[in-house]
Design a protein around this motif. Structure first.
Motif, PDB file in Angstrom:
ATOM      1  N   UNK A 293      66.292 -46.133 -59.409  1.00 13.20           N
ATOM      2  CA  UNK A 293      67.756 -46.041 -59.511  1.00 13.20           C
ATOM      3  C   UNK A 293      68.154 -45.004 -60.553  1.00 13.20           C
ATOM      4  N   UNK A 294      67.482 -45.030 -61.692  1.00 16.29           N
ATOM      5  CA  UNK A 294      67.778 -44.063 -62.753  1.00 16.29           C
ATOM      6  C   UNK A 294      67.484 -42.645 -62.290  1.00 16.29           C
ATOM      7  N   UNK A 295      66.359 -42.460 -61.618  1.00 15.21           N
ATOM      8  CA  UNK A 295      65.992 -41.122 -61.138  1.00 15.21           C
ATOM      9  C   UNK A 295      67.017 -40.621 -60.131  1.00 15.21           C
ATOM     10  N   UNK A 296      67.478 -41.530 -59.253  1.00 19.22           N
ATOM     11  CA  UNK A 296      68.466 -41.126 -58.249  1.00 19.22           C
ATOM     12  C   UNK A 296      69.770 -40.645 -58.890  1.00 19.22           C
ATOM     13  N   UNK A 297      70.120 -41.223 -60.032  1.00 17.78           N
ATOM     14  CA  UNK A 297      71.344 -40.804 -60.711  1.00 17.78           C
ATOM     15  C   UNK A 297      71.272 -39.361 -61.204  1.00 17.78           C
ATOM     16  N   UNK A 298      70.049 -38.853 -61.403  1.00 16.10           N
ATOM     17  CA  UNK A 298      69.867 -37.475 -61.852  1.00 16.10           C
ATOM     18  C   UNK A 298      69.595 -36.519 -60.691  1.00 16.10           C
ATOM     19  N   UNK A 299      69.496 -37.073 -59.488  1.00 15.66           N
ATOM     20  CA  UNK A 299      69.094 -36.268 -58.334  1.00 15.66           C
ATOM     21  C   UNK A 299      70.312 -35.731 -57.587  1.00 15.66           C
ATOM     22  N   UNK A 300      70.260 -34.454 -57.252  1.00 18.09           N
ATOM     23  CA  UNK A 300      71.343 -33.810 -56.512  1.00 18.09           C
ATOM     24  C   UNK A 300      70.911 -33.384 -55.111  1.00 18.09           C
ATOM     25  N   UNK A 301      69.640 -33.053 -54.939  1.00 16.70           N
ATOM     26  CA  UNK A 301      69.164 -32.530 -53.665  1.00 16.70           C
ATOM     27  C   UNK A 301      68.906 -33.663 -52.677  1.00 16.70           C
ATOM     28  N   UNK A 302      69.287 -33.428 -51.433  1.00 17.69           N
ATOM     29  CA  UNK A 302      69.123 -34.443 -50.403  1.00 17.69           C
ATOM     30  C   UNK A 302      67.659 -34.776 -50.146  1.00 17.69           C
TER      31      UNK A 302
END
Length: 435
Positions: A387-396
């Protein structure tokens, strides 16, 4: 030049190089100070007379005492170091021993005690008393006394450092620092000029422009430890060719196995092929300089051992997950290098085998997930980390890789978590990501 830097870093990681340098400096220092004592007659008047030796018997006694103590403590330091390495190997895994050898303090301590012992022997040999001639290197002896005092302090620091270094949290923190430095260096890693504007090439079309194919094969077996990318690009450009890499640092290659393929319109000289092959450094063990997965696997190994039935230490595994999360949050925002490398004229010269975000994510969490079956706390922390990593992720593409891992963790939770409230908690956290 970069290859020399690679070998220099590997040399610094050995346990003998720094001590040998310190011993060499001690020999030079002893010769220099004895020569200074022979040239300069240091006055023994005033307060300085309390620190200088004026008796040959006293001088021999002091140097003998210091040299005997230093070689004894050097043996103790060596024994303590071996005990620490043994504990680290059994608790965290044998691949972590090299990390302890990298610790500069351990190398300096061992070198300092042996160097002081050797220094005292050389100065002791310089003392002359007989046939009407007396020479006492007073200043050299004073330096030996100061060195003994410094070594006593160094021993206290060393014991403290050893006690701290074998703690799980410290080991994990040190590996995390190594990984952080690596990701900042390797992403993006340069091999020629980064491709600008145009993101992809039609590989089949580019390859079809060349009439000849040359298979580049390994001359030895071992792990691919280093690739001199700049030198490879220069060689390929000079021969107006295209090179497709089949492996990246960290891969195990058997002698005679294909490293890559050169596409060219002309025949290559044997010297050029040998020069190209020499840009690949092989070894019996892996190194972390260009292999990010190696350091990540060290962290994963600690977590896997912590989750084994004989240890059952979920808190250590959670600490590993937390530190890996920091790295992946950085990589989620980092620019991964293109596998296409061009020369100064923008012509494609190298097709590399590069590491992508999905590969790093797999390396970090796949085995931890597999070993965490039945450990509810670890499974839930995996979902929190994702969940934390997804919050920093922009690329699909990155988000899809994260969702894939979340779904795998959810399936594992459904199969192994027996308590309904724990499973509901897991599903609630998973739903937050899926939304």
């Amino acid at each position: 030049m970069k290859k020399l830097l690679f070998f220099w870093k590997e040399l610094l990681a050995t346990f003998w190089f720094v001590p040998v340098i310190i011993i060499g400096l001690a020999v030079l220092l002893s010769v220099s100070l004895v020569s200074l004592d022979n040239i300069v007659n240091i006055s023994q008047e005033g307060w300085i007379r309390f620190f200088l030796v004026n008796s040959s018997d006293s001088a021999r006694s002091i140097l003998s005492t210091i040299s005997g103590a230093m070689i004894g403590v050097a043996g103790t330091v060596f024994s303590v170091t071996l005990v620490a390495l043994t504990l680290a190997s059994s608790q965290f895994g044998p691949r972590l021993i090299k990390n302890f050898m990298y610790v500069r303090l351990n190398q300096v301590v061992l070198g300092s005690y042996i160097a002081t012992y050797l220094y005292c022997l050389l100065v002791l040999n310089a003392i002359k008393d007989g046939n009407g001639y007396t020479f006492i290197p007073s200043f050299s002896i004073l330096v030996a006394i100061l060195a003994a005092i410094a070594n006593i302090i160094l021993l206290i620091v060393f014991i403290h450092q050893i006690a701290v270094s074998i703690q799980a949290d410290k080991v994990i923190s040190d590996i995390s620092d190594i990984i952080s430095k690596q990701v900042e260096t390797l992403f993006p890693e340069k091999m020629g000029d980064e491709l600008k504007g145009k993101k992809d090439f039609d590989e089949d079309k580019v390859v079809s422009e060349y009439q000849k194919t040359i298979s580049i094969k390994s001359t030895k077996s071992g792990y691919l430890r280093y690739i001199d990318s700049e030198a490879i690009l220069e060689i390929i450009a000079d021969n107006d060719s295209l090179f497709e890499l089949k492996h990246r640092p960290g891969s195990f290659i058997v002698k005679g196995e294909e490293i890559g393929v050169v596409y060219s319109s002309t025949e290559w000289q044997e010297e050029s092929i040998d020069e190209l092959v020499s840009q690949f450094v092989f070894g019996k063990t892996k190194t972390s300089q260009q292999d990010l997965e190696f350091s990540i696997h060290q962290m994963v190994e600690i977590a896997a051992r912590a989750l084994s039935p004989g240890v059952n230490d979920p808190y250590t595994a959670i600490a590993c997950i937390d530190n890996l999360t920091e790295t992946l949050c950085y990589l989620a925002q980092a620019k991964f290098p293109s596998k296409y490398r061009v020369d100064e004229d923008g012509k494609l010269r190298v097709i590399a085998d590069v590491l992508d975000f999905e590969g790093v994510l797999d390396a970090a969490f796949n085995q931890i997930r597999q070993f965490s079956a039945g450990s509810t706390a670890v499974i839930i922390r995996l979902v929190e980390a994702l969940t934390t990593i997804q919050n920093f992720t922009k690329k699909e593409g990155h988000k899809k890789a994260i969702i894939n891992h979340v779904e795998m963790v959810l399936r594992l939770g459904k199969e192994t978590i027996k308590e309904k409230n724990d499973l509901d908690d897991l599903k609630k956290r998973v739903n937050q990501i899926l939304k």
